[in-house]
Write an enzyme that holds these catalytic residues in place. Structure first.
Site, PDB file in Angstrom:
ATOM      1  CB  ALA A  13      -0.891   0.018   1.257  1.00 19.39           C
ATOM      2  N   GLY A  14       0.245   2.390  -0.219  1.00 18.79           N
ATOM      3  CA  GLY A  14       0.860   3.694   0.033  1.00 18.79           C
ATOM      4  C   GLY A  14       2.235   3.928  -0.582  1.00 18.79           C
ATOM      5  CE1 TYR A 154       4.129   6.948  12.694  1.00 19.59           C
ATOM      6  CE2 TYR A 154       3.822   9.326  12.671  1.00 19.59           C
ATOM      7  CZ  TYR A 154       4.150   8.141  12.016  1.00 19.59           C
ATOM      8  OH  TYR A 154       4.511   8.175  10.679  1.00 19.59           O
ATOM      9  CD  GLU A 190      -4.400   0.843   2.110  1.00 18.21           C
ATOM     10  OE1 GLU A 190      -4.039   0.069   3.018  1.00 18.21           O
ATOM     11  OE2 GLU A 190      -4.662   0.457   0.960  1.00 18.21           O
TER      12      GLU A 190
HETATM   13  P1  NDP Z   1       0.056   2.796   4.430  1.00 16.01           P
HETATM   14  O1  NDP Z   1      -0.806   2.399   5.572  1.00 16.01           O
HETATM   15  O2  NDP Z   1      -0.593   3.157   3.151  1.00 16.01           O
HETATM   16  O3  NDP Z   1       1.134   1.629   4.153  1.00 16.01           O
HETATM   17  C1  NDP Z   1       1.844   1.059   5.213  1.00 16.01           C
HETATM   18  C2  NDP Z   1       2.587  -0.178   4.728  1.00 16.01           C
HETATM   19  O4  NDP Z   1       3.312  -0.721   5.839  1.00 16.01           O
HETATM   20  C3  NDP Z   1       1.663  -1.243   4.212  1.00 16.01           C
HETATM   21  O5  NDP Z   1       2.196  -1.827   3.042  1.00 16.01           O
HETATM   22  C4  NDP Z   1       1.646  -2.266   5.336  1.00 16.01           C
HETATM   23  O6  NDP Z   1       1.486  -3.563   4.793  1.00 16.01           O
HETATM   24  C5  NDP Z   1       3.054  -2.109   5.911  1.00 16.01           C
HETATM   25  N1  NDP Z   1       3.102  -2.607   7.287  1.00 16.01           N
HETATM   26  C6  NDP Z   1       2.477  -2.108   8.380  1.00 16.01           C
HETATM   27  N2  NDP Z   1       2.689  -2.890   9.443  1.00 16.01           N
HETATM   28  C7  NDP Z   1       3.467  -3.929   9.014  1.00 16.01           C
HETATM   29  C8  NDP Z   1       4.008  -5.072   9.640  1.00 16.01           C
HETATM   30  N3  NDP Z   1       3.807  -5.330  10.937  1.00 16.01           N
HETATM   31  N4  NDP Z   1       4.758  -5.924   8.900  1.00 16.01           N
HETATM   32  C9  NDP Z   1       4.972  -5.681   7.589  1.00 16.01           C
HETATM   33  N5  NDP Z   1       4.488  -4.619   6.938  1.00 16.01           N
HETATM   34  C10 NDP Z   1       3.734  -3.753   7.640  1.00 16.01           C
HETATM   35  O7  NDP Z   1       0.936   4.010   4.980  1.00 16.01           O
HETATM   36  P2  NDP Z   1       2.032   4.950   4.274  1.00 16.01           P
HETATM   37  O8  NDP Z   1       2.400   4.442   2.950  1.00 16.01           O
HETATM   38  O9  NDP Z   1       1.562   6.329   4.400  1.00 16.01           O
HETATM   39  O10 NDP Z   1       3.231   4.759   5.305  1.00 16.01           O
HETATM   40  C11 NDP Z   1       4.502   4.269   4.932  1.00 16.01           C
HETATM   41  C12 NDP Z   1       5.535   4.832   5.891  1.00 16.01           C
HETATM   42  O11 NDP Z   1       5.564   6.253   5.788  1.00 16.01           O
HETATM   43  C13 NDP Z   1       5.286   4.530   7.360  1.00 16.01           C
HETATM   44  O12 NDP Z   1       6.523   4.239   7.975  1.00 16.01           O
HETATM   45  C14 NDP Z   1       4.711   5.842   7.900  1.00 16.01           C
HETATM   46  O13 NDP Z   1       4.970   5.989   9.256  1.00 16.01           O
HETATM   47  C15 NDP Z   1       5.496   6.835   7.074  1.00 16.01           C
HETATM   48  N6  NDP Z   1       4.917   8.165   6.918  1.00 16.01           N
HETATM   49  C16 NDP Z   1       3.650   8.349   6.438  1.00 16.01           C
HETATM   50  C17 NDP Z   1       3.155   9.642   6.272  1.00 16.01           C
HETATM   51  C18 NDP Z   1       1.759   9.901   5.820  1.00 16.01           C
HETATM   52  O14 NDP Z   1       1.237  11.009   6.099  1.00 16.01           O
HETATM   53  N7  NDP Z   1       1.113   8.991   5.113  1.00 16.01           N
HETATM   54  C19 NDP Z   1       3.989  10.823   6.529  1.00 16.01           C
HETATM   55  C20 NDP Z   1       5.297  10.519   7.040  1.00 16.01           C
HETATM   56  C21 NDP Z   1       5.740   9.236   7.193  1.00 16.01           C
HETATM   57  P3  NDP Z   1       0.548  -4.706   5.426  1.00 16.01           P
HETATM   58  O15 NDP Z   1      -0.589  -4.034   6.112  1.00 16.01           O
HETATM   59  O16 NDP Z   1       0.164  -5.524   4.229  1.00 16.01           O
HETATM   60  O17 NDP Z   1       1.443  -5.444   6.348  1.00 16.01           O
HETATM   61  C1  8X3 Z   2       2.878  10.942   9.364  1.00 18.60           C
HETATM   62  C2  8X3 Z   2       2.697  12.403   9.420  1.00 18.60           C
HETATM   63  O1  8X3 Z   2       1.962  14.337  10.837  1.00 18.60           O
HETATM   64  O2  8X3 Z   2       0.496  12.410  10.765  1.00 18.60           O
HETATM   65  O3  8X3 Z   2       4.159  10.576   9.775  1.00 18.60           O
HETATM   66  O4  8X3 Z   2       2.539  12.352  12.012  1.00 18.60           O
HETATM   67  S1  8X3 Z   2       1.890  12.873  10.842  1.00 18.60           S
END
Ligand code: NDP
Ligand code: 8X3
Length: 253
Positions: A13-14, A154, A190
């Site tokens: 995802a993402g 977080y 997501e």
């Molecule tokens: P999504 O929820 O869209 O994707 C998260 C991904 O992480 C999924 O593919 C999920 O796969 C995987 N994941 C979560 N838990 C596990 C686990 N226990 N084992 C293996 N895989 C795991 O989120 P984002 O793409 O937005 O997030 C990606 C990264 O970016 C994260 O580290 C998040 O903290 C960081 N981030 C996000 C921001 C935002 O605003 N969206 C901003 C800054 C940082 P599955 O569920 O299939 O295991």
């Molecule tokens: C994800 C961005 O601002 O929701 O890391 O923490 S925030």
């Protein structure tokens, strides 16, 4: 199999999915990981057909140290030279303040974002020692730079990613592995559905009234970082929506 190999965690995802797509488009072979095996297999099938690259779906839970070790150690020989590792898997759960915090949410975030990233790195680095121009990219966050109300644990996990990124840069210097952190602000994926445990209304509110970053913005930024000449390392890239000044200041319509 004469193409370079990238391994992307959280590719179901993402950001991770967009990053895997970008590597495949650019002709790389990609190891894609996450827990949702069906999504990984569907993505592998789609990308390998569209881009004629090899995509290896490797489902595991990053919180399970044994599963991480077994999955990475068991990679077929031709997949054992990883040039780029993207530590992206991660999540936020809940927005409670500490005094009303849910202990299970805390464990999930710490186990996934900190311990999971460490487990994957520990075993993947074994496969990076022989790679040319090896590079690790950790996905941090603006939450790893500034704390906001309800962000507590977080934020602490992303401050830990910041610290581990710096530690890797020092410790992997003799291995010739560059280490980059990308620290995004709000991006629509997501992420908020996971944080608010499936509450669509709360999740949608996060992105109302401004244009959030997209997963493709992060994939573009990562691609820029990993295509710098071998003598250049972008240590830390903070990328924000134009409408977001810091962790807690937005300009919304
Ligand atoms: P999504 O929820 O869209 O994707 C998260 C991904 O992480 C999924 O593919 C999920 O796969 C995987 N994941 C979560 N838990 C596990 C686990 N226990 N084992 C293996 N895989 C795991 O989120 P984002 O793409 O937005 O997030 C990606 C990264 O970016 C994260 O580290 C998040 O903290 C960081 N981030 C996000 C921001 C935002 O605003 N969206 C901003 C800054 C940082 P599955 O569920 O299939 O295991
Ligand atoms: C994800 C961005 O601002 O929701 O890391 O923490 S925030």
């Amino acid at each position: 199999m004469n193409r370079p190999i990238a391994m992307v965690t959280g590719a179901s995802a993402g950001f991770g999915e967009a990053i895997a797509r970008r590597f495949a488009q650019e002709g790389w072979n990609v190891i894609i990981t996450g827990r949702r095996a069906e999504r990984l297999h569907a993505l592998a099938e789609e990308l390998s057909q569209t881009h004629q690259t090899d995509i290896y779906a490797l489902p595991f839970d990053v919180r399970d140290a044994k599963a991480v070790e077994e999955a990475i150690v068991s990679l077929p020989e031709e997949w054992k030279t990883i040039q780029i590792l993207v530590n992206n898997a991660g999540l936020a759960v809940g927005r409670n303040t500490i005094d009303s915090g849910d202990l299970e949410d805390w464990e999930r975030m710490i186990d996934t974002n900190v311990k999971g990233l460490l487990y994957v790195t520990r075993f993947a680095v074994e496969h990076m020692r022989n790679a040319e121009n090896a590079h690790i990219v950790n996905i941090g966050s603006i939450a790893g730079k500034e704390v906001y109300n309800g962000g507590n644990v977080y934020c602490a996990t992303k401050f830990a990613v910041d610290a581990l990124t710096k530690a890797m840069r020092v410790e992997f210097l003799p291995l010739g592995i560059r280490v980059t952190q990308i620290s995004p602000g709000a991006a629509e994926t997501e992420f908020s559905m996971v944080r608010f445990k499936g509450d669509e209304e709360k999740a949608a509110k996060v992105y109302e009234g401004y244009k959030a970053l997209t997963a493709e913005d992060i994939a573009d930024t990562l691609w820029f970082a990993v295509t710098r000449p071998p003598h250049v390392c972008l240590n830390d890239i903070v990328i924000m929506p134009a409408a977001q000044a810091n962790s807690f200041t937005f300009f919304k319509n």
